[in-house]
Design a protein around this motif. Structure first.
Motif, PDB file in Angstrom:
ATOM      1  N   ALA A 170       0.657  -1.149  -0.015  1.00  0.00           N
ATOM      2  CA  ALA A 170      -0.013  -0.099   0.025  1.00  0.00           C
ATOM      3  C   ALA A 170       1.186   1.508   0.197  1.00  0.00           C
ATOM      4  O   ALA A 170       0.552   2.436  -1.262  1.00  0.00           O
ATOM      5  CB  ALA A 170      -0.537   0.076   1.216  1.00  0.00           C
ATOM      6  N   ALA A 171       1.975   1.267   0.916  1.00  0.00           N
ATOM      7  CA  ALA A 171       2.467   2.218   1.070  1.00  0.00           C
ATOM      8  C   ALA A 171       3.124   2.541  -0.812  1.00  0.00           C
ATOM      9  O   ALA A 171       3.848   3.866  -0.495  1.00  0.00           O
ATOM     10  CB  ALA A 171       3.887   2.698   2.402  1.00  0.00           C
ATOM     11  N   LEU A 172       4.416   1.836  -0.799  1.00  0.00           N
ATOM     12  CA  LEU A 172       4.730   1.397  -2.749  1.00  0.00           C
ATOM     13  C   LEU A 172       3.912   1.956  -3.120  1.00  0.00           C
ATOM     14  O   LEU A 172       4.005   3.292  -4.483  1.00  0.00           O
ATOM     15  CB  LEU A 172       5.302   0.310  -2.790  1.00  0.00           C
ATOM     16  N   LEU A 173       2.608   1.832  -3.886  1.00  0.00           N
ATOM     17  CA  LEU A 173       1.485   2.183  -4.554  1.00  0.00           C
ATOM     18  C   LEU A 173       0.892   3.021  -4.831  1.00  0.00           C
ATOM     19  O   LEU A 173       0.518   4.204  -5.463  1.00  0.00           O
ATOM     20  CB  LEU A 173       0.997   0.657  -4.791  1.00  0.00           C
ATOM     21  N   ALA A 174       1.025   3.437  -3.231  1.00  0.00           N
ATOM     22  CA  ALA A 174       0.455   5.432  -3.266  1.00  0.00           C
ATOM     23  C   ALA A 174       1.372   6.298  -3.107  1.00  0.00           C
ATOM     24  O   ALA A 174       1.466   7.541  -2.474  1.00  0.00           O
ATOM     25  CB  ALA A 174      -0.727   5.374  -1.303  1.00  0.00           C
ATOM     26  N   SER A 175       2.561   5.842  -3.124  1.00  0.00           N
ATOM     27  CA  SER A 175       3.686   6.903  -3.674  1.00  0.00           C
ATOM     28  C   SER A 175       4.228   7.262  -4.781  1.00  0.00           C
ATOM     29  O   SER A 175       3.800   6.527  -5.575  1.00  0.00           O
ATOM     30  CB  SER A 175       5.113   6.221  -2.686  1.00  0.00           C
ATOM     31  N   PRO A 176       5.601   8.101  -5.298  1.00  0.00           N
ATOM     32  CA  PRO A 176       5.666   8.508  -6.127  1.00  0.00           C
ATOM     33  C   PRO A 176       6.989   7.339  -6.918  1.00  0.00           C
ATOM     34  O   PRO A 176       7.326   6.683  -8.026  1.00  0.00           O
ATOM     35  CB  PRO A 176       6.804   9.947  -5.686  1.00  0.00           C
ATOM     36  N   GLU A 177       7.744   6.417  -5.493  1.00  0.00           N
ATOM     37  CA  GLU A 177       8.412   5.082  -5.627  1.00  0.00           C
ATOM     38  C   GLU A 177       7.803   4.234  -6.543  1.00  0.00           C
ATOM     39  O   GLU A 177       8.516   3.719  -7.430  1.00  0.00           O
ATOM     40  CB  GLU A 177       8.463   4.794  -4.794  1.00  0.00           C
ATOM     41  N   ARG A 178       6.471   4.379  -6.761  1.00  0.00           N
ATOM     42  CA  ARG A 178       5.629   3.476  -7.842  1.00  0.00           C
ATOM     43  C   ARG A 178       6.572   3.457  -8.874  1.00  0.00           C
ATOM     44  O   ARG A 178       6.402   2.414 -10.303  1.00  0.00           O
ATOM     45  CB  ARG A 178       4.097   3.141  -7.828  1.00  0.00           C
ATOM     46  N   ALA A 179       6.541   4.684  -9.340  1.00  0.00           N
ATOM     47  CA  ALA A 179       7.043   4.351 -10.865  1.00  0.00           C
ATOM     48  C   ALA A 179       8.438   3.876 -11.455  1.00  0.00           C
ATOM     49  O   ALA A 179       8.751   3.844 -11.718  1.00  0.00           O
ATOM     50  CB  ALA A 179       7.545   6.520 -11.330  1.00  0.00           C
ATOM     51  N   ARG A 180       9.467   3.791  -9.729  1.00  0.00           N
ATOM     52  CA  ARG A 180      10.534   2.891 -10.505  1.00  0.00           C
ATOM     53  C   ARG A 180      10.503   1.516 -10.314  1.00  0.00           C
ATOM     54  O   ARG A 180      11.217   0.390 -10.943  1.00  0.00           O
ATOM     55  CB  ARG A 180      11.538   3.678  -9.215  1.00  0.00           C
ATOM     56  N   ILE A 181       9.530   0.872 -10.088  1.00  0.00           N
ATOM     57  CA  ILE A 181       9.241  -0.369  -9.902  1.00  0.00           C
ATOM     58  C   ILE A 181       9.271  -0.771 -11.644  1.00  0.00           C
ATOM     59  O   ILE A 181       8.918  -0.882 -12.168  1.00  0.00           O
ATOM     60  CB  ILE A 181       8.301  -0.678  -9.923  1.00  0.00           C
ATOM     61  N   SER A 182      10.466  -1.548 -11.443  1.00  0.00           N
ATOM     62  CA  SER A 182      10.747  -2.051 -12.745  1.00  0.00           C
ATOM     63  C   SER A 182      10.789  -3.769 -12.776  1.00  0.00           C
ATOM     64  O   SER A 182      10.728  -4.340 -11.402  1.00  0.00           O
ATOM     65  CB  SER A 182      12.381  -2.057 -13.716  1.00  0.00           C
ATOM     66  N   VAL A 183      10.790  -4.392 -13.926  1.00  0.00           N
ATOM     67  CA  VAL A 183      10.703  -5.933 -14.351  1.00  0.00           C
ATOM     68  C   VAL A 183      11.875  -6.346 -14.695  1.00  0.00           C
ATOM     69  O   VAL A 183      12.603  -5.615 -15.496  1.00  0.00           O
ATOM     70  CB  VAL A 183       9.524  -6.380 -15.223  1.00  0.00           C
ATOM     71  N   CYS A 184      12.661  -7.440 -14.380  1.00  0.00           N
ATOM     72  CA  CYS A 184      13.631  -7.762 -14.518  1.00  0.00           C
ATOM     73  C   CYS A 184      13.761  -8.385 -15.906  1.00  0.00           C
ATOM     74  O   CYS A 184      13.267  -8.722 -16.833  1.00  0.00           O
ATOM     75  CB  CYS A 184      14.119  -9.104 -13.881  1.00  0.00           C
TER      76      CYS A 184
END
Length: 205
Positions: A136-150
């Motif tokens: 929840a903290a990740l999805l609601a934060s700007p950090e979500r844009a940094r999620i990447s797929v290997c």
């Protein structure tokens, strides 16, 4: 498909997603939203992974039904993390259900850092509560844009790309990165051999 983690177990797979919720998603290898290689095979595996994350101390193992629910939550978190590829309303509902009823407080940990202490009547909450809070903290934060797929062949693990410019390509340079570079090196040296004209056959005297 054979990957860098294919021969490993839940006790030895890498933990390098960058956040608890991403490490949780990475307890399987994926093909899209379908599990290609499962590491949470048994309730004991869930306990082993929880111990590696410091979550399972003093808690009982999950039941088979709880393990199934945990895997469903894992799939939903992956779908939400990759929502530009299409998540379903049930995925958000499943995460919210895991969050419902959690009584969480910030407490001082033994290491002198702060930690979230979650309390819930759900027997599996020792595992699902901190994971749900992390997601929840990740999805609601700007950090979500940094999620990447290997980009590793057959891997598709998630990680938080904190590199400058967001250029990180692999979940781990030591595994998927090295395998990709070795494959590229092999292909680069194989091509000239493949394109080299065949030597003319010698005529019989």
């Amino acid at each position: 498909m054979h990957t860098a983690e294919s021969d490993k177990s839940i006790a030895s797979i890498r933990i390098n997603g960058g956040l608890l919720c991403l490490d949780f998603v990475n307890t399987a290898s994926w093909a899209g939203l379908e599990v290609d290689r499962e590491f949470l095979c048994t309730t004991k595996d869930a306990k082993v992974w929880g111990l590696r994350q410091g979550l399972a101390v003093g808690h009982a193992a999950l039941s088979d039904a709880e393990l199934t629910s945990v895997r469903d939550l894992r799939r939903s978190i992956r779908a939400l993390a990759l929502d530009h590829r299409g998540f379903q309303a049930e995925d958000l509902a499943r995460l919210n259900a895991a969050l419902a009823g959690i009584d969480a407080v910030v407490a001082s940990a033994e290491s002198a850092d702060f930690a979230i202490r979650a309390h819930c009547t759900n027997a599996a909450a020792w595992l699902t509560a901190p994971i749900a809070l992390s997601a929840a903290a990740l999805l609601a934060s700007p950090e979500r844009a940094r999620i990447s797929v290997c980009n590793g062949e057959g891997c598709h693990w998630l990680f938080l790309d904190t590199s400058r410019g967001g250029t990180r390509r692999w979940c781990s340079m030591e595994s998927c990165g090295n395998r990709a570079k070795a494959r590229a090196h092999y292909e680069a040296h194989r091509q000239p051999q493949a394109n080299r004209p065949a030597k003319p056959k010698r005529r019989a005297s």
